[in-house]
Scaffold this motif. Structure first.
Motif, PDB file in Angstrom:
ATOM      1  N   ARG A 254      64.471  54.307  -9.780  1.00 20.39           N
ATOM      2  CA  ARG A 254      65.174  54.814  -8.596  1.00 20.39           C
ATOM      3  C   ARG A 254      64.816  54.051  -7.336  1.00 20.39           C
ATOM      4  N   VAL A 255      64.847  52.725  -7.422  1.00 17.88           N
ATOM      5  CA  VAL A 255      64.694  51.939  -6.198  1.00 17.88           C
ATOM      6  C   VAL A 255      65.980  52.090  -5.395  1.00 17.88           C
ATOM      7  N   PHE A 256      65.921  51.830  -4.108  1.00 20.72           N
ATOM      8  CA  PHE A 256      67.109  51.956  -3.260  1.00 20.72           C
ATOM      9  C   PHE A 256      68.009  50.749  -3.499  1.00 20.72           C
ATOM     10  N   ALA A 257      69.215  51.008  -4.020  1.00 19.71           N
ATOM     11  CA  ALA A 257      70.087  49.922  -4.456  1.00 19.71           C
ATOM     12  C   ALA A 257      70.419  48.946  -3.324  1.00 19.71           C
ATOM     13  N   SER A 258      70.623  49.454  -2.115  1.00 16.60           N
ATOM     14  CA  SER A 258      71.134  48.594  -1.043  1.00 16.60           C
ATOM     15  C   SER A 258      70.028  48.067  -0.136  1.00 16.60           C
ATOM     16  N   LEU A 259      68.769  48.401  -0.433  1.00 17.79           N
ATOM     17  CA  LEU A 259      67.673  47.923   0.408  1.00 17.79           C
ATOM     18  C   LEU A 259      67.004  46.714  -0.241  1.00 17.79           C
TER      19      LEU A 259
END
Lengths: 274, 293
Positions: A86-91
């Motif tokens: 669950r890393v931030f996709a857009s960061l």
């Protein structure tokens, strides 16, 4: 460090965890093993504040955090490495590190305080990826980023939910080496896995969950003396005969045994069911 | 009439109109993307700014500055107030929150009519801004040109905040996965309150400066809200670049579309929306930004 007192928790409409007791000491690794649906993620999410607790208590270093919202638990020292990363996709990687970084919270705490450059030394794979966005990273890189993100919140307790899931064996071994390193620096670690033998390589204690209940309890010396309870509990879970008991057991932690040596021994012990 | 008059002038009008709508819709799409809050009072915040301009302006620069300050401040305060109002309903779902903002919009709309009457009001801008400027040899309203410049600067500044600052990264993280943002120690409610306040400020600012383009009147709020909702849907919920493209498109449909296809213009917007929704339905995922479980 972490204590769960007859913890009950679940998502809307159902209880997934029925009265779990658990203690994790600073500098030790506690593995939670059990089949899918056994309640491992519910347990981790209940400690992180992502699932409401319906009964029981969660204590972190003696302070009750049972009803604190998730972000305040993070500030109190609970770090989460969730299932599926669950890393931030857009960061970008750099942005992950920047927004997670909290400084100076636990001054005088034995646990070392992390900053981004220390995290990049520990996880050098990320250093060349700083400008890449979360969704462009490989599974292994995402896992490293999820660990680095959690460390920068300056946790005292680190929760890792199936960190080896979907990773090549070499990477899974690397993750387990990291877990040993972090526990060596004084972090309390809870790590879940569907297969008991994997976390056993690094765990000081293991709890077997089945259908949201603990199956049995034992410590390192106890298991070394008599592996039967672990054997039985593991056998029940791994063969799919899900029953309503739990085992907490500790692998034979003879001083000279390496993690992989222990894995091999446990695998033999339980009939190669890994 | 040459092609310049026929097409260029409406096209530039469409840009002005589209940028105005973008400044409003950006806040709406971010609040929805970040926390699922569909703020149906968002058009009302624009109307408040527009009334501030209509009441305060007298042709002087000072009065225009006062109107912009008042519109921005009122919009920010109202946005923050909405954040407080919807917070207790968070556990009851997005529909309850949307209904609450709709109720607030109805009450505020009635109060605005009580206070300012049912007529459309016009602001008085400084005379310099009313001078026509030359556009490809034709006279073009100077105020619209000035507005395009200001709105473009605001859009670039907002984009820089969103993509270059830590606050912007937190907001994008919340659109991606609010649970994980909380797990790194950021309060998602604080982020939502900041988004609603900043979005409210942008809407109030747009109202104060955009009043000569979409004026202050009893139907202003619902028209701005409707067009903003169309933009948010066309651009993809939570997507600011999508909202920008959609806003320019809507602006062009509303101006150039009327020139090119006068008979179809009233249907163009909603036909476009239907096409986008059908196309997106086929791709299924991606309508709602969310976490990866």
């Amino acid at each position: 460090m972490l204590r769960l007192d007859s913890l009950r928790a679940g998502y809307a409409g159902g209880t997934a965890l029925h009265g779990v007791h658990l203690e994790v000491a600073a500098g030790t690794v506690h593995a939670i093993a059990g089949a899918n649906g056994a309640g491992k993620t519910t347990l981790v999410h209940a400690v992180a504040g992502l699932v409401p607790v319906s009964a029981g208590r969660i204590l972190l270093d003696g302070e009750e955090i049972t009803t604190l919202p998730s972000h305040r638990r993070a500030r109190a020292g609970v770090g989460l490495v969730p299932q599926g990363r669950r890393v931030f996709a857009s960061l970008t990687v750099a942005e992950h590190l920047a927004i997670a970084h909290r400084s100076g919270r636990h001054r005088g705490d034995p646990v070392s305080t992390w900053n981004p450059s220390q995290v990049l030394r520990l996880l050098p794979q990320l250093a060349s990826r700083l400008r890449h966005r979360g969704h462009t990273l490989s599974g292994g890189e995402q896992q490293m980023l999820a660990i680095g993100r959690a460390l920068l919140t300056q946790p005292r307790l680190l929760l890792l939910d199936e960190p080896a899931e979907g990773l090549a064996p070499r990477l899974a071994t690397h993750i387990h080496d990291l877990i040993t390193t972090l526990a060596g620096r004084g972090l309390g670690v809870v790590v879940t896995s569907p297969q008991p033998a994997l976390p056993l390589a690094v765990a000081d204690h293991i709890t077997i969950l089945a259908a949201g209940r603990q199956r049995a309890t034992a410590t390192g010396p106890e298991i070394a003396a008599d592996p039967t309870p672990l054997h039985r509990a593991l056998h029940h879970t791994t063969t799919g005969a899900v029953a309503d008991r739990t085992t907490t057991a500790t692998p034979p932690a003879s001083a000279d045994a390496t993690g992989h040596e222990r894995t091999r021994r446990i695998s033999t012990l339980i009939g190669g069911s890994t | 009439m040459g092609p310049v008059e026929t097409y260029l002038i409406p096209a530039v009008n469409g840009v002005a109109y589209g940028l105005l709508l973008f400044v409003v819709a950006a806040g709406l799409t971010l609040a929805f993307g970040a926390a699922g809050v569909l703020n149906l009072a968002h058009g009302t915040l624009y109307a408040v700014g527009a009334y501030a301009a209509a009441v305060l302006t007298d042709g002087s620069w000072l009065a225009l500055a006062a109107a912009v300050a008042a519109g921005t401040t009122l919009g920010a305060a109202a946005g923050a107030g909405l954040a407080v109002a919807v917070a207790p309903l968070a556990s009851r779902g997005h529909l309850s929150q949307a209904l609450l903002t709709f109720g607030i919009a109805l009450v505020a709309g009635a109060l605005l009519v009580l206070a300012f009457g049912a007529d459309d009001l016009r602001p008085v801008v400084p005379p310099v801004l009313d001078q026509p400027v030359s556009l490809a040899g034709r006279a073009y309203p100077g105020y619209r040109m000035a507005f395009i410049a200001v709105a473009a600067v605001l859009a670039v500044a907002g984009w820089a905040v969103l993509t270059r600052t830590r606050a912007g990264a937190r907001l994008r993280a919340m659109v991606d996965d609010p649970d994980m943002l909380a797990a790194v120690g950021t309060n998602p409610r604080a982020v939502l309150a900041a988004v609603l306040a900043a979005g409210g400020a942008a809407a109030g600012f747009a109202g104060a400066l955009g009043a000569p383009i979409i004026g202050a009147g009893p139907r202003t709020a619902e028209m701005v809200l409707l067009l903003s909702l169309v933009i948010v849907v066309l651009g993809g919920l939570g997507s600011v670049p999508g909202a920008f493209v959609a806003a320019i498109f809507v602006g062009q449909v509303q101006s150039l579309g009327v020139v090119l296809l006068p008979g179809l213009a009233p249907y163009l917007l909603f036909a476009a929306m239907a096409v986008v929704l059908l196309g997106r339905h086929r791709r299924s995922s991606g309508v709602l930004p969310g976490g990866h479980r």
